[in-house]
Design an enzyme around this catalytic site. Structure first.
Site, mmCIF file in Angstrom:
data_model
loop_
_atom_site.group_PDB
_atom_site.id
_atom_site.type_symbol
_atom_site.label_atom_id
_atom_site.label_comp_id
_atom_site.label_asym_id
_atom_site.label_seq_id
_atom_site.Cartn_x
_atom_site.Cartn_y
_atom_site.Cartn_z
ATOM 1 C CB SER A 174 -14.094 -25.194 -56.847
ATOM 2 O OG SER A 174 -13.854 -25.211 -55.450
ATOM 3 C CB CYS A 211 -18.733 -24.631 -46.163
ATOM 4 S SG CYS A 211 -18.270 -26.073 -47.162
ATOM 5 C CB SER A 216 -13.094 -26.170 -51.114
ATOM 6 O OG SER A 216 -13.437 -25.425 -52.247
ATOM 7 C CG LEU A 217 -7.216 -29.078 -47.630
ATOM 8 C CD1 LEU A 217 -7.834 -30.467 -47.587
ATOM 9 C CD2 LEU A 217 -5.721 -29.162 -47.941
ATOM 10 C CG HIS A 218 -11.334 -24.202 -47.050
ATOM 11 N ND1 HIS A 218 -10.728 -23.247 -47.852
ATOM 12 C CD2 HIS A 218 -12.478 -24.564 -47.698
ATOM 13 C CE1 HIS A 218 -11.478 -23.047 -48.928
ATOM 14 N NE2 HIS A 218 -12.523 -23.832 -48.859
ATOM 15 C CB CYS A 224 -24.736 -25.113 -51.408
ATOM 16 S SG CYS A 224 -23.381 -26.311 -51.267
ATOM 17 C CG ASN A 259 -14.885 -11.493 -49.967
ATOM 18 O OD1 ASN A 259 -14.311 -10.409 -49.938
ATOM 19 N ND2 ASN A 259 -14.814 -12.316 -51.007
ATOM 20 C CB CYS A 274 -20.004 -17.322 -53.199
ATOM 21 S SG CYS A 274 -21.010 -18.254 -54.344
ATOM 22 N N GLY A 288 -23.357 -23.563 -54.937
ATOM 23 C CA GLY A 288 -23.555 -24.988 -55.180
ATOM 24 C C GLY A 288 -22.260 -25.778 -55.219
ATOM 25 C CD GLU A 289 -19.082 -30.094 -54.496
ATOM 26 O OE1 GLU A 289 -18.578 -30.603 -55.511
ATOM 27 O OE2 GLU A 289 -18.429 -29.421 -53.673
ATOM 28 C CB CYS A 297 -17.124 -17.144 -60.672
ATOM 29 S SG CYS A 297 -17.392 -18.250 -59.270
ATOM 30 C CD GLU A 355 -24.828 -14.310 -54.998
ATOM 31 O OE1 GLU A 355 -23.587 -14.343 -54.945
ATOM 32 O OE2 GLU A 355 -25.544 -14.080 -54.010
ATOM 33 C CB CYS A 388 -19.983 -20.931 -47.703
ATOM 34 S SG CYS A 388 -20.616 -20.739 -49.380
#
Length: 346
Positions: free
Chosen positions: A191, A116, A214-216, A112, A290, A333, A159-160, A105, A92, A119
């Site tokens: 990121s 997470c 990406s802390l969250h 991945c 989202n 995503c 992906g990372e 993006c 994507e 995600c």
């Protein structure tokens, strides 16, 4: 013979390959121009190159082409693509329109493995990493479709990026080259979910890009429930790596913080977050998530996001709320790819 991807080569790598083929040095820059400025998809269109050389390149190399499997356009102008790769896999890519230009993006992997919980990208695991040429092809295909220049890039898709370190570094070299599309590093954000050794490795490159973490969550108990990577690299280790990165590069870090209802959106959590990053001069980007099918998480309401932001600012933290672009399409995503995969499976 399995052909290699010629547009995955940086200019120095391409020059070395052509030297091995007995070609003069100037050929590398000419061919790089065709691939990354004019973005040709066929060797035959390189009209200033000897036919014998083009035949040899055709024999050994492919030029990566992406096909648009699906295209969704939001009322706000956001465009989301499901691109098909040459091997049949899908990724994507999203184009977002801002007053300062068009941002793309990009994905860096097919799937991945970071796991997470909020995600969609990670739900089916990692299939493979993308080559530098495939990541660049996302930018070129999106730019060709919208008919406007892409001015900014965020590596925040599927992906990372730091789990695909070498290919991502080659992509950054290619995409920022003055002999190619020439998107400056200061217009690029990368990121990561927090792979500490790779953050240190990236710091040594001293690139002028923006690193987004990406802390969250501000503590281990909360973050480990949301992000399994925290079990390997706990919050304290991650923040120490961020401070080292800032010291080495002189670049400010941005922290991504997805707001999840009833999980990480309390006033106490905001106070913990402010204390955690105190003195870093970092920016916090609050993200109303989202919705993702199969995830137990839901988005914090807008009023609570605003209160969280205001409390951070009162505590001396620069915080903004990300605009929710593409909310009327499969915006989260990985969702478009998952929908296509489920349809294919019947």
């Amino acid at each position: 013979m399995c052909k290699k991807q010629i547009n995955a080569l940086t200019l120095p790598q391409l020059a070395e390959r052509l030297k091995e083929m007995g070609q003069p040095a100037f050929r590398a820059k000419q061919i790089f121009h065709w691939l990354h400025q004019k973005q040709v998809s066929e060797f035959s269109r390189m009209t200033d190159q000897p036919k014998t050389l083009l035949a040899k390149l055709e024999e050994e190399y492919d030029i990566v082409r992406l096909t648009i499997r699906r295209r969704q356009q939001s009322k706000d102008g956001t465009v989301k693509y499901l691109f098909g790769l040459p091997d049949g896999n899908c990724i994507e890519t999203v184009v977002m329109r801002y007053t300062y230009g068009n941002t793309v993006c990009v994905s860096t992997q097919v799937g991945c493995r970071m796991g997470c919980r909020f995600c969609a990208s990670t739900q089916a695991g990692l299939v493979r990493s993308l080559t530098a040429g495939e990541i660049a092809a996302e930018v070129y295909a999106a730019q060709a479709d919208i008919g406007q220049r892409i001015s900014h890039i965020v590596l925040m898709g599927i992906g990372e990026p730091l789990d695909n370190f070498d290919n991502v570094m080659d992509f950054l070299t290619i995409i920022s080259s003055p002999d190619g599309i020439n998107i400056g590093m200061r217009n690029i954000s990368l990121s990561t979910c927090g792979l500490v050794p790779m953050i240190d490795k990236l710091a040594q490159r001293k690139l002028q890009l923006t690193l987004s973490i990406s802390l969250h969550a501000p503590n281990d108990e909360m973050r480990s429930r949301m992000m399994p990577v925290n079990n390997a690299y706990p919050v304290a280790q991650l923040i120490d790596a961020c401070r080292r990165y800032q010291k080495t590069t002189g670049r400010r870090i941005s922290f991504e913080y997805s707001m999840v209802k009833g999980v990480n959106d309390s006033p106490e959590t905001a106070r913990q977050l402010a204390g955690l990053i105190k003195g870093m001069g970092a920016h916090v980007n609050l993200i109303p998530i989202n919705p993702v099918d199969g995830s137990p998480y839901s988005a914090t309401d807008a009023a609570n996001v605003r209160r969280f932001q205001q409390l951070l600012e009162q505590l001396g933290v620069n915080a903004t709320v990300r605009r929710r672009l593409g909310s009327d399409i499969s915006a989260a995503c990985g969702q478009l790819r998952r929908e296509a995969r489920e349809e294919a499976q019947g």
